[in-house]
Design an enzyme around this catalytic site. Structure first.
Site, PDB file in Angstrom:
ATOM      1  N   LYS A 206      23.786  34.515  65.816  1.00 47.56           N
ATOM      2  CA  LYS A 206      22.527  34.195  66.484  1.00 47.56           C
ATOM      3  C   LYS A 206      22.646  34.494  67.979  1.00 47.56           C
ATOM      4  O   LYS A 206      21.785  35.133  68.565  1.00 47.56           O
ATOM      5  CB  LYS A 206      22.202  32.714  66.242  1.00 47.56           C
ATOM      6  CG  LYS A 206      20.920  32.248  66.872  1.00 47.56           C
ATOM      7  CD  LYS A 206      20.586  30.832  66.447  1.00 47.56           C
ATOM      8  CE  LYS A 206      19.424  30.302  67.262  1.00 47.56           C
ATOM      9  NZ  LYS A 206      19.078  28.928  66.920  1.00 47.56           N
ATOM     10  N   GLU A 212      34.755  33.762  67.961  1.00 44.22           N
ATOM     11  CA  GLU A 212      35.353  34.238  66.710  1.00 44.22           C
ATOM     12  C   GLU A 212      34.669  35.521  66.247  1.00 44.22           C
ATOM     13  O   GLU A 212      35.327  36.512  65.915  1.00 44.22           O
ATOM     14  CB  GLU A 212      35.205  33.182  65.597  1.00 44.22           C
ATOM     15  CG  GLU A 212      36.027  31.933  65.787  1.00 44.22           C
ATOM     16  CD  GLU A 212      35.284  30.853  66.553  1.00 44.22           C
ATOM     17  OE1 GLU A 212      34.340  31.176  67.323  1.00 44.22           O
ATOM     18  OE2 GLU A 212      35.658  29.678  66.400  1.00 44.22           O
ATOM     19  N   GLY A 268      21.199  27.769  63.255  1.00 41.22           N
ATOM     20  CA  GLY A 268      22.222  28.533  62.533  1.00 41.22           C
ATOM     21  C   GLY A 268      22.399  28.058  61.100  1.00 41.22           C
ATOM     22  O   GLY A 268      22.454  28.850  60.154  1.00 41.22           O
ATOM     23  N   ARG A 269      22.463  26.744  60.921  1.00 40.90           N
ATOM     24  CA  ARG A 269      22.718  26.209  59.575  1.00 40.90           C
ATOM     25  C   ARG A 269      21.466  26.225  58.699  1.00 40.90           C
ATOM     26  O   ARG A 269      21.515  25.804  57.543  1.00 40.90           O
ATOM     27  CB  ARG A 269      23.314  24.800  59.680  1.00 40.90           C
ATOM     28  CG  ARG A 269      22.508  23.842  60.527  1.00 40.90           C
ATOM     29  CD  ARG A 269      23.310  22.601  60.893  1.00 40.90           C
ATOM     30  NE  ARG A 269      22.598  21.694  61.784  1.00 40.90           N
ATOM     31  CZ  ARG A 269      22.630  21.776  63.108  1.00 40.90           C
ATOM     32  NH1 ARG A 269      23.292  22.736  63.710  1.00 40.90           N
ATOM     33  NH2 ARG A 269      21.964  20.890  63.845  1.00 40.90           N
ATOM     34  N   GLU A 354      26.706  18.875  60.633  1.00 48.83           N
ATOM     35  CA  GLU A 354      26.341  19.373  61.967  1.00 48.83           C
ATOM     36  C   GLU A 354      24.937  18.853  62.321  1.00 48.83           C
ATOM     37  O   GLU A 354      24.611  18.651  63.483  1.00 48.83           O
ATOM     38  CB  GLU A 354      26.387  20.909  62.014  1.00 48.83           C
ATOM     39  CG  GLU A 354      26.623  21.453  63.419  1.00 48.83           C
ATOM     40  CD  GLU A 354      26.862  22.954  63.470  1.00 48.83           C
ATOM     41  OE1 GLU A 354      25.932  23.728  63.198  1.00 48.83           O
ATOM     42  OE2 GLU A 354      27.990  23.366  63.802  1.00 48.83           O
ATOM     43  N   HIS A 385      40.085  16.809  37.363  1.00 48.11           N
ATOM     44  CA  HIS A 385      41.544  16.782  37.184  1.00 48.11           C
ATOM     45  C   HIS A 385      42.251  16.679  38.522  1.00 48.11           C
ATOM     46  O   HIS A 385      43.424  17.015  38.634  1.00 48.11           O
ATOM     47  CB  HIS A 385      41.987  18.037  36.424  1.00 48.11           C
ATOM     48  CG  HIS A 385      41.350  18.100  35.069  1.00 48.11           C
ATOM     49  ND1 HIS A 385      41.913  17.538  33.950  1.00 48.11           N
ATOM     50  CD2 HIS A 385      40.144  18.589  34.681  1.00 48.11           C
ATOM     51  CE1 HIS A 385      41.110  17.714  32.912  1.00 48.11           C
ATOM     52  NE2 HIS A 385      40.017  18.347  33.339  1.00 48.11           N
ATOM     53  N   LYS A 505      35.213  24.349  72.274  1.00 46.32           N
ATOM     54  CA  LYS A 505      35.088  25.785  72.572  1.00 46.32           C
ATOM     55  C   LYS A 505      35.529  26.057  74.006  1.00 46.32           C
ATOM     56  O   LYS A 505      36.270  26.994  74.281  1.00 46.32           O
ATOM     57  CB  LYS A 505      33.637  26.256  72.428  1.00 46.32           C
ATOM     58  CG  LYS A 505      33.110  26.300  71.011  1.00 46.32           C
ATOM     59  CD  LYS A 505      31.702  26.903  71.039  1.00 46.32           C
ATOM     60  CE  LYS A 505      31.003  26.777  69.701  1.00 46.32           C
ATOM     61  NZ  LYS A 505      29.627  27.217  69.709  1.00 46.32           N
TER      62      LYS A 505
HETATM   63  O1  F6P Z   1      29.782  26.273  66.772  1.00 46.35           O
HETATM   64  C1  F6P Z   1      28.695  25.912  66.013  1.00 46.35           C
HETATM   65  C2  F6P Z   1      27.683  27.010  65.895  1.00 46.35           C
HETATM   66  O2  F6P Z   1      26.906  27.050  67.034  1.00 46.35           O
HETATM   67  C3  F6P Z   1      26.835  26.807  64.655  1.00 46.35           C
HETATM   68  O3  F6P Z   1      25.787  25.947  64.855  1.00 46.35           O
HETATM   69  C4  F6P Z   1      26.453  28.194  64.335  1.00 46.35           C
HETATM   70  O4  F6P Z   1      25.985  28.300  63.025  1.00 46.35           O
HETATM   71  C5  F6P Z   1      27.743  28.910  64.584  1.00 46.35           C
HETATM   72  O5  F6P Z   1      28.285  28.270  65.713  1.00 46.35           O
HETATM   73  C6  F6P Z   1      27.653  30.389  64.796  1.00 46.35           C
HETATM   74  O6  F6P Z   1      26.839  30.715  65.875  1.00 46.35           O
HETATM   75  P1  F6P Z   1      26.312  32.187  66.098  1.00 46.35           P
HETATM   76  O7  F6P Z   1      25.464  32.553  64.920  1.00 46.35           O
HETATM   77  O8  F6P Z   1      25.550  32.155  67.377  1.00 46.35           O
HETATM   78  O9  F6P Z   1      27.510  33.102  66.187  1.00 46.35           O
END
Ligand code: F6P
Length: 545
Positions: A206, A212, A268-269, A354, A385, A505
């Site tokens: 987003k 990452e 995002g979620r 979240e 199990h 972060k």
């Molecule tokens: O670190 C949490 C977050 O902001 C989530 O809410 C989001 O889904 C994820 O990181 C990834 O964010 P982006 O889509 O901006 O890379």
């Protein structure tokens, strides 16, 4: 902003709780022969049996009063009509617009957002068709056979969950992989057997700034260009972006013509049905993707229009809150008896935790009740199990959501009947257990009886759906989205921000340069706490050995 005054509704529930907390489900079922027939609800083709919960008619009535007193009706309308209910970020919350029909009108700041949603869907469809038909060629002229989604959190969990859930609808002659972790192993293993000439990377973020994802995206670009022995020109054929941030996308080197957008009003979620679902569409095709959206929309309609007493997300949200805030249950186990839903609990963890892991109300004041249950789970029957022992005989109360389907996508002999027998049996065993008398009557020696007793009175919901179709998946996801919303409204929290992820972060970014072993104590002195300093020193020293 003033919180709605729901205090007397809470107090009524507290008084009621004192009268029912020790009532056993055996007693509730014995008193009411019709209970199993009555305490259920059906909406959008999803059947919910909630009779095996520690609730009476009075409990439900009081919980519904709590919802009314919390202005749930008003808040649902506020969400659906684009009010900025994400107050801490001053944003509308409109995942429901992502699946609204083309002729709907939903205004954000006076502008109807639905046409843009459908324009993006059309662009995704056209691109999906080109890739799936082989018309879209890679840099060397080969067709695309591998799709790697690079993203994390909501830009990964939804796509990977949906791919796994709908795998039986996916193109079997294409490979789909998902890279999320900053751990280089994730990328290395995802591409280990892929031909770069046939690989398309979908960079899903987003913000297009997530550490990452951007690290993995740069690694992917280097890998591709290295494998193809090509200059930057290959990027255009092998990278597309899904983002709200066009500037960062072009900075990365992706032509914004190959960018699929979405909007700040999609969390995002809550984004798996936006362009973040591009990898899903590539896997299952535009027709199935549309069916999934229709499923989402059907549940949205059910949520918005059905009286609360028959409203699935409302009932599930309230019942879960009942255990969390009155019985002190801390977790909810989500137990899909469907192998294709193996990533569903992981997906729900972000959606629920979240969203509702919050410590202050919308007005900034401390919350007055426990918020945010811990969601976890694994598919049945595997979990039986493993951790079910604790659910059956441990000392904690763990409400369970069982999810099962009448039909299987893979009818193999008696497998499906056996699977379903197990899910029904678990609900029954948890609710009714086995008394000492029953255990004794089986000839169990006295000393062993306590070990073999099942107290029962352990609550569960059972969700039954016809078949795991794209539409059914949309309905299930929307059901949980709205159930999270119901609880957030009652707790008066912002279910749509996530400030709690920020601190870690920032600290990580500070520590990255400090791990440079060549710096040693020559660089700036470490200024963390003594534990963090010692860990950094140990890592710095030992990575050189
Ligand atoms: O670190 C949490 C977050 O902001 C989530 O809410 C989001 O889904 C994820 O990181 C990834 O964010 P982006 O889509 O901006 O890379």
């Amino acid at each position: 902003m003033d919180a709605p005054d729901n205090h007397s509704a809470w107090s009524a529930l507290e008084a009621h709780y004192a009268t029912v907390r020790d009532t056993h489900l055996r007693e509730l079922f014995a008193k009411d022969a019709e209970r199993g027939e009555r305490l259920n609800a059906e909406g959008a083709g999803v059947f919910l049996d909630y009779s095996k919960n520690r609730v009476t008619g009075e409990t439900i009535k009081l919980l519904l009063n709590l919802a009314e007193a919390s202005n749930l009706r008003g808040r649902i309308e506020a969400m659906f009509t684009g009010e900025k209910i994400n107050v801490s970020e001053n944003r509308a919350v409109l995942h429901v617009a992502l699946r609204a029909p083309a002729d709907a009108s939903i205004l954000v700041d006076g502008k109807n957002v639905v046409p843009e949603v459908h324009a993006t869907l059309d662009k995704m469809t056209a691109f999906g068709d080109r890739v799936r038909s082989g018309e879209w060629k890679g840099h060397t002229g080969k067709r695309i056979r591998n799709v790697v989604n690079v993203g994390i959190g909501g830009s990964d969990l939804g796509p990977v969950m949906a791919y796994e859930a709908l795998r039986s609808y996916s193109r079997r002659d294409m490979t789909f992989r998902f890279v999320s972790n900053i751990d280089g192993t994730d990328f290395a293993e995802a591409v280990i057997d892929l031909d770069a000439a046939e690989t398309l990377f979908v960079i899903s973020s987003k913000t297009f700034t997530t550490l990452e994802t951007m690290t993995n995206a740069h690694t992917a670009r280097a890998w591709l260009l290295g494998k193809l022995k090509s200059d930057e020109t290959a990027v255009a054929k092998h990278f597309v972006a899904v983002s709200t941030n066009a500037a960062e996308v072009s900075k990365f080197g992706i032509d914004t013509a190959n960018m699929f957008g979405f909007w700040d009003w999609v969390g995002g979620r809550y984004s798996m049905d936006s362009a973040i679902g591009l990898s899903t569409m590539l896997a299952i095709g535009p027709v199935h993707f549309t069916q999934m959206l229709l499923g989402f929309h059907e549940m949205d309609d059910h949520f918005r229009t059905t009286p609360f007493a028959d409203n699935l997300p409302v009932l599930m949200g309230l019942i879960s809150l009942w255990y969390n805030d009155f019985f002190g249950a801390q977790t909810v186990a989500v137990l899909p008896y469907e192998q294709y839903l193996k990533r569903f609990p992981a997906y729900l963890q972000q959606l629920t935790m979240e969203s509702n892991g919050k410590h202050v109300q919308l007005n900034g004041k401390a919350v007055e009740h426990e918020t945010g249950q811990i969601y976890w789970g694994e598919p049945g029957t595997n979990g039986q199990h493993s951790f079910y022992q604790l659910i059956h005989q441990g000392t904690r109360l763990i409400p369970c959501d069982f999810i099962a389907f009448i039909k299987t996508r893979n009818p193999l002999g008696a497998h499906h009947d056996i699977l379903i027998a197990n899910v029904f049996a678990q609900g029954e065993a948890l609710a009714f257990g086995k008394t000492p008398d029953q255990v004794k009557a089986e000839g169990t020696p006295d000393w062993l009886v306590p070990h073999r007793v099942f107290e029962g009175n352990r609550p569960s919901n059972t969700l039954l759906v016809d078949e795991l179709t794209p539409a059914a998946l949309g309905k299930l996801v929307a059901l949980y989205e709205h159930s999270v919303f119901v609880q957030g409204v009652i707790w008066n929290i912002d279910s749509f921000d996530q400030w709690g992820v920020e601190l870690g972060k920032v600290l990580a970014v500070n520590i990255i340069p400090e791990l440079d072993a060549t710096q040693g104590e020559m660089g700036a002195p470490l200024a963390h706490d003594s534990s963090t300093n010692a860990l950094i020193r140990r890592y710095r020293t030992q990575k050189e050995n």
